[in-house]
Design a protein around this motif. Structure first.
Motif, PDB file in Angstrom:
ATOM      1  N   LEU A   1      58.750  48.386 -29.450  1.00  2.00           N
ATOM      2  CA  LEU A   1      59.193  47.451 -28.493  1.00  2.00           C
ATOM      3  C   LEU A   1      60.607  47.146 -29.289  1.00  2.00           C
ATOM      4  O   LEU A   1      61.811  46.530 -28.709  1.00  2.00           O
ATOM      5  CB  LEU A   1      58.607  46.183 -28.362  1.00  2.00           C
ATOM      6  CG  LEU A   1      57.654  47.427 -27.189  1.00  2.00           C
ATOM      7  CD1 LEU A   1      56.806  45.269 -26.719  1.00  2.00           C
ATOM      8  CD2 LEU A   1      57.636  47.973 -25.617  1.00  2.00           C
ATOM      9  N   LEU A   2      61.056  47.400 -30.826  1.00  2.00           N
ATOM     10  CA  LEU A   2      62.499  47.190 -30.916  1.00  2.00           C
ATOM     11  C   LEU A   2      63.553  48.548 -31.138  1.00  2.00           C
ATOM     12  O   LEU A   2      63.082  49.278 -30.292  1.00  2.00           O
ATOM     13  CB  LEU A   2      61.611  47.285 -32.413  1.00  2.00           C
ATOM     14  CG  LEU A   2      60.846  45.886 -33.060  1.00  2.00           C
ATOM     15  CD1 LEU A   2      60.325  45.995 -34.751  1.00  2.00           C
ATOM     16  CD2 LEU A   2      61.548  44.288 -32.810  1.00  2.00           C
ATOM     17  N   THR A   3      64.822  47.569 -31.464  1.00  2.00           N
ATOM     18  CA  THR A   3      65.317  48.966 -31.387  1.00  2.00           C
ATOM     19  C   THR A   3      65.049  49.689 -32.524  1.00  2.00           C
ATOM     20  O   THR A   3      64.061  50.087 -33.244  1.00  2.00           O
ATOM     21  CB  THR A   3      66.929  48.522 -32.081  1.00  2.00           C
ATOM     22  OG1 THR A   3      67.129  48.332 -32.835  1.00  2.00           O
ATOM     23  CG2 THR A   3      67.054  47.605 -30.212  1.00  2.00           C
TER      24      THR A   3
ATOM     25  N   LEU B   1      62.874  47.987 -40.751  1.00  2.00           N
ATOM     26  CA  LEU B   1      61.459  47.114 -41.200  1.00  2.00           C
ATOM     27  C   LEU B   1      60.972  47.921 -42.003  1.00  2.00           C
ATOM     28  O   LEU B   1      59.737  47.970 -42.821  1.00  2.00           O
ATOM     29  CB  LEU B   1      60.749  46.886 -39.994  1.00  2.00           C
ATOM     30  CG  LEU B   1      61.222  45.455 -39.594  1.00  2.00           C
ATOM     31  CD1 LEU B   1      60.570  44.936 -38.082  1.00  2.00           C
ATOM     32  CD2 LEU B   1      61.863  44.332 -40.926  1.00  2.00           C
ATOM     33  N   VAL B   2      60.235  49.662 -41.167  1.00  2.00           N
ATOM     34  CA  VAL B   2      59.339  50.369 -42.055  1.00  2.00           C
ATOM     35  C   VAL B   2      60.680  50.708 -43.743  1.00  2.00           C
ATOM     36  O   VAL B   2      59.399  50.626 -44.673  1.00  2.00           O
ATOM     37  CB  VAL B   2      60.053  51.762 -41.150  1.00  2.00           C
ATOM     38  CG1 VAL B   2      59.079  52.975 -42.129  1.00  2.00           C
ATOM     39  CG2 VAL B   2      59.091  51.420 -39.768  1.00  2.00           C
ATOM     40  N   LEU B   3      61.348  51.054 -43.810  1.00  2.00           N
ATOM     41  CA  LEU B   3      62.410  51.097 -44.802  1.00  2.00           C
ATOM     42  C   LEU B   3      61.835  49.818 -46.389  1.00  2.00           C
ATOM     43  O   LEU B   3      61.829  50.430 -47.123  1.00  2.00           O
ATOM     44  CB  LEU B   3      63.520  51.527 -45.047  1.00  2.00           C
ATOM     45  CG  LEU B   3      63.560  52.653 -43.938  1.00  2.00           C
ATOM     46  CD1 LEU B   3      65.402  52.904 -44.119  1.00  2.00           C
ATOM     47  CD2 LEU B   3      63.115  53.678 -45.634  1.00  2.00           C
TER      48      LEU B   3
ATOM     49  N   ASN C   1      66.056  39.518 -37.169  1.00  2.00           N
ATOM     50  CA  ASN C   1      66.586  39.317 -36.091  1.00  2.00           C
ATOM     51  C   ASN C   1      65.091  40.713 -35.740  1.00  2.00           C
ATOM     52  O   ASN C   1      64.492  39.715 -34.712  1.00  2.00           O
ATOM     53  CB  ASN C   1      67.454  40.455 -35.705  1.00  2.00           C
ATOM     54  CG  ASN C   1      68.432  39.144 -35.761  1.00  2.00           C
ATOM     55  OD1 ASN C   1      68.808  38.423 -35.527  1.00  2.00           O
ATOM     56  ND2 ASN C   1      69.913  40.294 -35.380  1.00  2.00           N
ATOM     57  N   ALA C   2      64.730  40.971 -36.041  1.00  2.00           N
ATOM     58  CA  ALA C   2      63.493  42.333 -36.032  1.00  2.00           C
ATOM     59  C   ALA C   2      62.486  41.271 -36.112  1.00  2.00           C
ATOM     60  O   ALA C   2      61.252  41.606 -35.456  1.00  2.00           O
ATOM     61  CB  ALA C   2      63.375  43.171 -36.835  1.00  2.00           C
ATOM     62  N   LEU C   3      62.115  40.988 -36.973  1.00  2.00           N
ATOM     63  CA  LEU C   3      61.131  39.684 -37.538  1.00  2.00           C
ATOM     64  C   LEU C   3      60.905  38.502 -36.777  1.00  2.00           C
ATOM     65  O   LEU C   3      60.124  38.288 -36.071  1.00  2.00           O
ATOM     66  CB  LEU C   3      60.782  39.286 -38.745  1.00  2.00           C
ATOM     67  CG  LEU C   3      61.040  40.171 -39.787  1.00  2.00           C
ATOM     68  CD1 LEU C   3      61.253  39.633 -41.505  1.00  2.00           C
ATOM     69  CD2 LEU C   3      59.610  41.035 -39.901  1.00  2.00           C
ATOM     70  N   ALA C   4      62.175  38.186 -36.239  1.00  7.17           N
ATOM     71  CA  ALA C   4      61.803  36.750 -34.865  1.00  7.17           C
ATOM     72  C   ALA C   4      61.338  37.616 -33.205  1.00  7.17           C
ATOM     73  O   ALA C   4      60.863  37.096 -32.899  1.00  7.17           O
ATOM     74  CB  ALA C   4      63.371  36.931 -34.608  1.00  7.17           C
TER      75      ALA C   4
END
Length: 71
Positions: free
Chosen positions: A12-14, A21-23, A51-54
């Motif tokens: 669901l993330l961009t 996050l993967v890297l 922002n992704a973690l939030a």
């Protein structure tokens, strides 16, 4: 269950959020290495990670311990 929750939330993330996050966490790259790989600044890596973690915390609260709990 945790893995399925993580996979669903990551989907669901961009694309940029997921890639950063993967890297950072799966490939264990530094912020500078991630920035270089993506052709962006380290500051952009930092803000995208934050922002992704939030967003993960919101999308999948059951992953709280995995993504650093509530901020």
């Amino acid at each position: 269950d945790l893995r399925l929750s993580l996979e669903s939330a990551l989907a669901l993330l961009t694309v940029r959020q997921r890639t950063v996050l993967v890297l950072r966490y799966f490939e264990d790259l530094t912020e500078v290495q991630t920035a270089h790989a993506l052709g962006i600044s380290p500051g952009t890596v930092k803000s995208t990670t934050r922002n992704a973690l939030a967003r993960l915390r919101t999308l999948a609260p059951e992953l709280g311990d995995l993504v650093g709990g509530a901020s």
